[in-house]
Design a protein around this motif. Structure first.
Motif, PDB file in Angstrom:
ATOM      1  N   LEU A   1       0.878  -1.170   0.000  1.00  0.00           N
ATOM      2  CA  LEU A   1       0.000   0.000   0.000  1.00  0.00           C
ATOM      3  C   LEU A   1       0.909   1.212   0.000  1.00  0.00           C
ATOM      4  O   LEU A   1       1.641   1.461   0.955  1.00  0.00           O
ATOM      5  N   HIS A   2       0.898   1.938  -1.107  1.00  0.00           N
ATOM      6  CA  HIS A   2       1.680   3.181  -1.212  1.00  0.00           C
ATOM      7  C   HIS A   2       0.717   4.307  -0.893  1.00  0.00           C
ATOM      8  O   HIS A   2      -0.259   4.521  -1.601  1.00  0.00           O
TER       9      HIS A   2
ATOM     10  N   VAL B   1       3.959   2.069   2.632  1.00  0.00           N
ATOM     11  CA  VAL B   1       5.083   2.967   2.386  1.00  0.00           C
ATOM     12  C   VAL B   1       4.596   4.272   1.766  1.00  0.00           C
ATOM     13  O   VAL B   1       3.458   4.380   1.333  1.00  0.00           O
ATOM     14  N   ASP B   2       5.510   5.235   1.716  1.00  0.00           N
ATOM     15  CA  ASP B   2       5.303   6.439   0.909  1.00  0.00           C
ATOM     16  C   ASP B   2       6.572   6.609   0.063  1.00  0.00           C
ATOM     17  O   ASP B   2       7.482   5.781   0.138  1.00  0.00           O
ATOM     18  N   GLN B   3       6.641   7.679  -0.700  1.00  0.00           N
ATOM     19  CA  GLN B   3       7.777   7.822  -1.610  1.00  0.00           C
ATOM     20  C   GLN B   3       9.114   7.984  -0.891  1.00  0.00           C
ATOM     21  O   GLN B   3      10.166   7.764  -1.485  1.00  0.00           O
ATOM     22  N   ASN B   4       9.074   8.317   0.386  1.00  0.00           N
ATOM     23  CA  ASN B   4      10.317   8.489   1.143  1.00  0.00           C
ATOM     24  C   ASN B   4      10.664   7.288   2.018  1.00  0.00           C
ATOM     25  O   ASN B   4      11.658   7.327   2.735  1.00  0.00           O
TER      26      ASN B   4
ATOM     27  N   GLN C   1       8.237   9.498  -7.568  1.00  0.00           N
ATOM     28  CA  GLN C   1       8.362  10.951  -7.450  1.00  0.00           C
ATOM     29  C   GLN C   1       6.990  11.570  -7.630  1.00  0.00           C
ATOM     30  O   GLN C   1       6.141  11.032  -8.328  1.00  0.00           O
ATOM     31  N   GLY C   2       6.837  12.740  -7.040  1.00  0.00           N
ATOM     32  CA  GLY C   2       5.573  13.461  -7.268  1.00  0.00           C
ATOM     33  C   GLY C   2       5.058  14.168  -6.069  1.00  0.00           C
ATOM     34  O   GLY C   2       5.295  13.978  -4.973  1.00  0.00           O
TER      35      GLY C   2
END
Length: 173
Positions: free
Chosen positions: A119-120, A158-161, A172-173
């Protein structure tokens, strides 16, 4: 639409997969939209599928930076239903997809010896009374572990970082 893509745009996020990657926006597949989904009166689908050697990744993306979550269904339950329906759709595509690329990618994912669920989730950088933190990642992860343990006993939120080392893509975004 290309079935196999190295760069996938989902809303404001850009997912970049390794050169030669087998990745695709599953929820846009012709088989899913025109064959499988219609046959069952509506199913759910994860956003991205990705075959990385022997590991198949099922990636669902939620971006709450612009809009808060409004669905009544529990997020972990929503993801679990999408994982279940995607796996059923991949089996169907492997057998009867009209698009050869979709059929081949479904077959490749089903040959993987391990499946991973991701799950992003992106959330507002700052909290406010108007836009408080949408989701507690640790709480969702705990529920998700219980819901998808037969598919992946170690799902990720997670997230982009905070991508994990095993995740060979960037966001990215």
């Amino acid at each position: 639409m290309a079935v196999i893509e190295q760069t996938i745009q989902e809303g404001l996020l850009t997912f970049d997969f390794p050169l030669g990657a087998l990745s695709s926006k599953y929820d846009e597949w012709a088989h899913y939209r025109r064959q499988f989904n219609k046959s069952f009166g509506g199913t759910k689908a994860v956003d991205i599928i990705f075959a990385d050697n022997a590991v198949g990744w099922l990636i669902e993306i939620k971006d709450y930076r612009a809009h808060s979550r409004t669905k009544a269904i529990d997020l972990a339950d929503e993801i679990a239903a999408k994982v279940r329906d995607t796996l059923a759709g991949l089996v169907s595509a492997n057998i009867s997809a009209n698009d050869a690329d979709e059929k081949n990618l479904a077959s490749r994912l089903l040959l993987c010896t391990r499946l991973r669920v991701v799950l992003h989730i992106e959330q507002p950088a700052t909290q406010s009374k108007l836009r408080p933190t949408a989701i507690d990642p640790a709480a969702v992860l705990l529920k998700l572990k219980g819901r998808v343990k037969s598919v992946d006993p170690y799902p990720c939120v997670v997230d982009q970082n905070s991508l994990k080392n095993a995740m060979s893509w960037t966001v990215q975004g």
